[in-house]
Each structure stands twice: as structure tokens, then as C-alpha cells.
Design a protein around this motif. Structure first.
Motif, PDB file in Angstrom:
ATOM      1  N   GLU A  18       0.811  -1.215   0.000  1.00 40.12           N
ATOM      2  CA  GLU A  18       0.000   0.000   0.000  1.00 40.12           C
ATOM      3  C   GLU A  18       0.848   1.271   0.000  1.00 40.12           C
ATOM      4  N   LEU A  19       2.169   1.122   0.104  1.00 46.14           N
ATOM      5  CA  LEU A  19       3.050   2.284   0.151  1.00 46.14           C
ATOM      6  C   LEU A  19       3.861   2.477  -1.137  1.00 46.14           C
ATOM      7  N   PHE A  20       3.462   1.810  -2.200  1.00 49.89           N
ATOM      8  CA  PHE A  20       4.094   2.128  -3.482  1.00 49.89           C
ATOM      9  C   PHE A  20       3.155   1.816  -4.637  1.00 49.89           C
ATOM     10  N   GLU A  21       3.352   2.550  -5.714  1.00 48.19           N
ATOM     11  CA  GLU A  21       2.623   2.321  -6.957  1.00 48.19           C
ATOM     12  C   GLU A  21       3.631   2.102  -8.082  1.00 48.19           C
ATOM     13  N   ILE A  22       3.193   1.463  -9.140  1.00 46.58           N
ATOM     14  CA  ILE A  22       4.041   1.195 -10.301  1.00 46.58           C
ATOM     15  C   ILE A  22       3.441   1.922 -11.494  1.00 46.58           C
ATOM     16  N   ILE A  23       4.236   2.797 -12.113  1.00 46.81           N
ATOM     17  CA  ILE A  23       3.770   3.519 -13.301  1.00 46.81           C
ATOM     18  C   ILE A  23       4.674   3.131 -14.460  1.00 46.81           C
ATOM     19  N   LEU A  24       4.108   2.436 -15.443  1.00 46.31           N
ATOM     20  CA  LEU A  24       4.849   2.000 -16.617  1.00 46.31           C
ATOM     21  C   LEU A  24       4.428   2.837 -17.821  1.00 46.31           C
ATOM     22  N   VAL A  25       5.407   3.371 -18.542  1.00 43.10           N
ATOM     23  CA  VAL A  25       5.105   4.253 -19.671  1.00 43.10           C
ATOM     24  C   VAL A  25       5.608   3.604 -20.951  1.00 43.10           C
ATOM     25  N   GLU A  54       6.842  -2.128 -30.174  1.00 49.59           N
ATOM     26  CA  GLU A  54       6.364  -2.878 -31.343  1.00 49.59           C
ATOM     27  C   GLU A  54       6.308  -4.368 -31.061  1.00 49.59           C
ATOM     28  N   ASP A  55       6.650  -4.781 -29.841  1.00 56.91           N
ATOM     29  CA  ASP A  55       6.572  -6.193 -29.460  1.00 56.91           C
ATOM     30  C   ASP A  55       5.371  -6.384 -28.526  1.00 56.91           C
ATOM     31  N   ASP A  56       5.369  -7.463 -27.754  1.00 52.53           N
ATOM     32  CA  ASP A  56       4.220  -7.710 -26.880  1.00 52.53           C
ATOM     33  C   ASP A  56       4.477  -7.263 -25.435  1.00 52.53           C
ATOM     34  N   SER A  57       5.246  -6.182 -25.266  1.00 52.51           N
ATOM     35  CA  SER A  57       5.513  -5.646 -23.927  1.00 52.51           C
ATOM     36  C   SER A  57       4.224  -5.315 -23.180  1.00 52.51           C
ATOM     37  N   VAL A  58       3.292  -4.671 -23.870  1.00 53.41           N
ATOM     38  CA  VAL A  58       2.035  -4.271 -23.231  1.00 53.41           C
ATOM     39  C   VAL A  58       1.242  -5.488 -22.780  1.00 53.41           C
ATOM     40  N   ARG A  59       1.223  -6.521 -23.625  1.00 57.19           N
ATOM     41  CA  ARG A  59       0.525  -7.757 -23.235  1.00 57.19           C
ATOM     42  C   ARG A  59       1.158  -8.376 -21.987  1.00 57.19           C
ATOM     43  N   GLY A  83      -3.164  -8.322  -8.909  1.00 56.83           N
ATOM     44  CA  GLY A  83      -4.073  -7.195  -8.743  1.00 56.83           C
ATOM     45  C   GLY A  83      -3.893  -6.418  -7.457  1.00 56.83           C
ATOM     46  N   VAL A  84      -3.130  -6.969  -6.491  1.00 54.37           N
ATOM     47  CA  VAL A  84      -2.945  -6.274  -5.216  1.00 54.37           C
ATOM     48  C   VAL A  84      -1.996  -5.080  -5.351  1.00 54.37           C
ATOM     49  N   PHE A  85      -1.280  -5.013  -6.468  1.00 56.31           N
ATOM     50  CA  PHE A  85      -0.342  -3.902  -6.669  1.00 56.31           C
ATOM     51  C   PHE A  85      -1.027  -2.775  -7.433  1.00 56.31           C
ATOM     52  N   GLN A  86      -0.710  -1.546  -7.041  1.00 58.97           N
ATOM     53  CA  GLN A  86      -1.238  -0.368  -7.717  1.00 58.97           C
ATOM     54  C   GLN A  86      -0.406  -0.137  -8.984  1.00 58.97           C
ATOM     55  N   THR A  87      -0.956  -0.539 -10.114  1.00 56.31           N
ATOM     56  CA  THR A  87      -0.201  -0.506 -11.366  1.00 56.31           C
ATOM     57  C   THR A  87      -0.932   0.327 -12.408  1.00 56.31           C
ATOM     58  N   THR A  88      -0.200   1.258 -13.013  1.00 55.38           N
ATOM     59  CA  THR A  88      -0.774   2.125 -14.059  1.00 55.38           C
ATOM     60  C   THR A  88       0.069   1.991 -15.322  1.00 55.38           C
ATOM     61  N   LEU A  89      -0.608   1.815 -16.447  1.00 55.21           N
ATOM     62  CA  LEU A  89       0.078   1.759 -17.739  1.00 55.21           C
ATOM     63  C   LEU A  89      -0.322   2.982 -18.557  1.00 55.21           C
ATOM     64  N   LYS A 108      12.717  11.228 -21.672  1.00 58.00           N
ATOM     65  CA  LYS A 108      12.320  12.396 -20.883  1.00 58.00           C
ATOM     66  C   LYS A 108      10.821  12.637 -21.014  1.00 58.00           C
ATOM     67  N   ASP A 109      10.303  12.461 -22.216  1.00 59.18           N
ATOM     68  CA  ASP A 109       8.856  12.609 -22.417  1.00 59.18           C
ATOM     69  C   ASP A 109       8.090  11.605 -21.567  1.00 59.18           C
ATOM     70  N   ALA A 110       8.621  10.371 -21.505  1.00 60.99           N
ATOM     71  CA  ALA A 110       7.937   9.317 -20.749  1.00 60.99           C
ATOM     72  C   ALA A 110       7.884   9.653 -19.267  1.00 60.99           C
ATOM     73  N   ILE A 111       8.996  10.125 -18.714  1.00 57.66           N
ATOM     74  CA  ILE A 111       9.019  10.479 -17.293  1.00 57.66           C
ATOM     75  C   ILE A 111       8.130  11.691 -17.033  1.00 57.66           C
ATOM     76  N   SER A 112       8.187  12.672 -17.923  1.00 55.98           N
ATOM     77  CA  SER A 112       7.332  13.854 -17.783  1.00 55.98           C
ATOM     78  C   SER A 112       5.854  13.480 -17.862  1.00 55.98           C
ATOM     79  N   ARG A 113       5.552  12.447 -18.622  1.00 52.66           N
ATOM     80  CA  ARG A 113       4.174  11.949 -18.722  1.00 52.66           C
ATOM     81  C   ARG A 113       3.715  11.344 -17.403  1.00 52.66           C
ATOM     82  N   ALA A 114       4.635  10.684 -16.695  1.00 50.71           N
ATOM     83  CA  ALA A 114       4.277   9.983 -15.464  1.00 50.71           C
ATOM     84  C   ALA A 114       4.176  10.910 -14.261  1.00 50.71           C
ATOM     85  N   VAL A 115       5.031  11.918 -14.180  1.00 47.92           N
ATOM     86  CA  VAL A 115       5.133  12.737 -12.971  1.00 47.92           C
ATOM     87  C   VAL A 115       3.793  13.351 -12.541  1.00 47.92           C
ATOM     88  N   PRO A 116       2.985  13.909 -13.440  1.00 50.14           N
ATOM     89  CA  PRO A 116       1.738  14.552 -12.984  1.00 50.14           C
ATOM     90  C   PRO A 116       0.771  13.618 -12.268  1.00 50.14           C
TER      91      PRO A 116
END
Length: 372
Positions: free
Chosen positions: A68-75, A80-85, A95-101, A113-121
Motif C-alpha cells: 500500500e506504500l508504493f505504486e508502479i507507473i509503466l510508460v 512494437e513487441d508484446d511488452s504491453v501484453r 491485482g494487489v499492486f497499484q499498477t498504471t500503464l 524524458k517525455d515518458a518520465i514527464s508523462r508519469a510525474v503529474p
């Protein structure tokens, strides 16, 4: 000519000696766990990392830190591979982990840099820690960071990174090269002139990122999501930027699998040196190049029978002994394993270093399927 080459080498040796002294000034922090209080956002930009993401996510799953004290933000940066899958599958099973894609939004010449800037807000609380998709984080990673944060009034923490190597010369050459950078990182912080860090193990607050206007001012440079932010923070509030010399937070990553990939990676790293805000960082980059160039030139002059073999041999011996001291101290902290191919790598490195530096001024490079 001989005097000029020797003078350059002497300045190099004196500077390396200062880094060695600085290295010892940063004391290893013992791991004394306390009751966790800090909420972290683990930010992971990725592109075509389907082979590596499950390993990273498994290491995050095994963290000894309250879920409950950490979240995972993947950008996702246009994979072009199956990373998202792979992420969808992992998220369904965990599902117990707070995960955002998130999907990256390209706004500059630097995808990461764009990816990190996308996640920070969307980071829920103050502290975020970045790592790479091809990394393995240690189980006490967040616990050690939290313990340090609770005891210090800081805004940014730099951690160490090491390669998981096989027996090849390619892998061990990269290990020695990375250790030289890690040694210079720790040594520079010991001198009060920290200018290097690695985005695979970099922790800072959301507020300092916003206060420094993120990556504004260097978005045109493809790499440097780590060092440019660090150097801006060091200019603003150096007392709030610390190197955490703790074995508990050493992140493991993969070396490149080919010489061509290694060359492109090092050109990418070298290409940002000219834009450093740190005067010491710029001076050191020039000095490292000049020191290695002096060895290369002396060797060429010997091959052309302009110099006696004793001159390049003496220069190499002096440089080798100085470099060895910093590498030895860094290796003892990071790995405690024998440094393989040290002599051969030291003979080869000046030629590699000079070629990379020259190419970074005039050439282009390819990384993650893109040309820069």
C-alpha cells in the motif's frame, strides 16, 4: 611533445586522485530498517522490453515493502513487441499492486524524458524512483531509501547500478567501464561536486522536479533524463542531493549483447557531455578524453618510431595504477568479485574512449530502433 603528453597525463592522475579521496569521504550507510512511511511511485519507461519486463516486475513483486506504500507507473514508448501484453498479464495475476500503464506522448527530441514527464503529474505522493525495464531491483530497495529519507532533509537520492555479466570480454569490459563511471559518481559527491547519476536507480521528489521545470532546457538531447536533472538540482540546492552508498539499493541491469550496440550506447552517453551544466563535469569529460588521447598518441608515435616504447609504457603504467585504485574501491563496494580482463581492457579502453568521443561530436547513432 613528450612533455605535453606527460603534463596532460599528470593532470589526469591528480584529478583521479581527488576522486579516489572523494570516494572514501562517502561512507557506506548501514541498513537499519525502520517502520516504513514513505509512499513511492516506481516509474519505468519502456520500449520493446517484452523479454525483460516480467523479470523486473517479479523483482518489484518481491520487494520487502508494504504494497500500500508504493505504486508502479509503466510508460510505453511505442513498443512494437508484446511488452504491453506482458504487463496486462502480470497486472491480472497481481491485482494487489497499484499498477498504471500509460502511453508516451512525444513532445521533444528525447523519448525517455517525455515518458518520465508523462508519469510525474499522476504520481500520487511526493517521492518517485525511476528504473529501467531491463533491471532487477533488490528486495530492500524501497526500505533502505525510506529509512534514509526519514533521517535526512533531502529532495534527491542517487543510487548505484551494476551489470549482471557472463564470462565474455564484452560483458566484463562493460562492467569495468560502468564501474569507472560509478567510481567517478561517488568520488564527485565526496568532493561536493556531484554531476553523474544513473536513471536506473534515481530517486527524487515530485516537487523538486516541478521546481526545476523538469527537463526544460535540454529536451533536444535524446539522453540525459538523469544527469541534467541532477545537475540542475545541484545548482539549486546541493545540500539536498545525496548519494546513498548502500549495498541494499544496488540495482542490477543487463550489459549490451554486441559491440555495435555498446558503441551506440556509449556514443549516446558521450553526446550529452557538452551540454553539462556542471563545470566540473565538463572539465572531467575533457580531461578523461585528453588523458586517453595522450595514451593513443604516444602509442601511435611509438608505432611510427618517433618515440621510444618506454614513453607510452610509462604513461600507460601511471594511468593504469591510478585507474586501478578507483576501480578496486568501486568493485569492493559494488561486487566483491575479481575484476576480469583488467589489463587487456585497460589497453583497449583508450582507443575505444577516443573513438566514441570523436564519433559523438560528428556522427549519428541508433538506439531502440531509432536514429538520433
Amino acid at each position: 611533445m613528450i612533455l605535453i603528453l606527460l603534463l596532460i597525463l599528470m593532470v589526469y592522475i591528480v584529478t583521479m586522485a581527488q576522486l579516489i579521496v572523494g570516494f572514501d569521504k562517502i561512507k557506506t550507510v548501514p541498513f537499519i530498517p525502520s517502520e516504513p512511511k514513505t509512499f513511492f511511485a516506481i516509474v519505468v519507461p519502456f520500449r520493446n522490453e517484452s523479454a525483460n519486463l516480467p523479470v523486473l516486475l517479479e523483482s518489484i513483486k518481491n520487494l520487502k515493502y508494504p504494497k500500500e506504500l508504493f505504486e508502479i507507473i509503466l510508460v510505453n514508448d511505442a513498443s512494437e513487441d508484446d511488452s504491453v501484453r506482458q504487463i496486462y498479464n502480470w497486472r491480472m495475476e497481481n491485482g494487489v499492486f497499484q499498477t498504471t500503464l500509460l502511453e508516451n506522448i512525444r513532445l521533444s527530441g528525447s523519448p525517455k524524458k517525455d515518458a518520465i514527464s508523462r508519469a510525474v503529474p499522476i504520481v500520487k505522493n511526493e517521492w518517485l524512483v525511476t528504473t529501467d525495464a531491463d533491471c532487477i531491483v533488490p528486495e530492500n530497495w524501497l526500505m533502505a531509501l525510506d529509512a534514509y529519507i526519514q533521517k535526512h532533509d533531502i529532495e534527491m537520492i542517487v543510487g548505484s547500478v551494476v551489470y549482471d555479466t557472463k564470462k565474455s570480454f564484452l560483458h566484463h569490459f562493460q562492467q569495468l567501464d560502468l564501474m569507472s563511471l560509478q567510481g567517478a559518481t561517488i568520488g564527485s559527491f565526496g568532493m561536493g561536486l556531484g554531476f553523474l547519476c544513473n536513471g536506473a536507480n534515481f530517486c527524487y521528489t515530485k516537487s523538486v522536479f516541478e521546481k526545476l521545470h523538469g527537463f526544460a532546457g535540454n529536451n533536444q538531447i535524446a539522453s540525459g533524463d538523469d544527469v541534467f536533472l541532477l545537475q540542475k538540482a545541484m545548482q539549486k540546492s546541493p545540500e539536498k542531493v545525496h548519494f546513498l552508498k548502500s549495498k541494499e539499493i544496488i540495482v542490477h541491469t543487463k550489459p549490451t549483447s554486441s559491440w555495435a550496440e555498446l558503441f551506440s550506447q556509449r556514443v549516446r552517453w558521450a553526446s550529452k557531455a557538452g551540454a553539462y551544466q556542471s563545470v566540473f563535469g565538463k572539465d572531467l569529460a575533457v580531461l578523461v578524453f585528453a588523458g586517453n588521447l595522450a595514451i593513443v598518441l604516444a602509442s601511435c608515435f611509438w608505432a611510427l618510431e618517433i618515440l621510444s616504447w618506454k614513453i607510452p609504457a610509462l604513461m600507460f603504467a601511471l594511468k593504469f595504477m591510478t585507474d586501478y585504485l578507483l576501480l578496486y574501491k568501486t568493485n569492493r563496494f559494488l561486487r566483491k568479485k575479481r575484476m576480469r580482463f583488467l589489463l587487456f581492457a585497460s589497453l583497449f579502453y583508450p582507443f575505444f574512449c577516443v573513438t566514441v568521443a570523436i564519433f559523438s561530436w560528428f556522427g549519428k547513432y541508433e538506439w531502440k530502433g531509432r536514429k538520433f
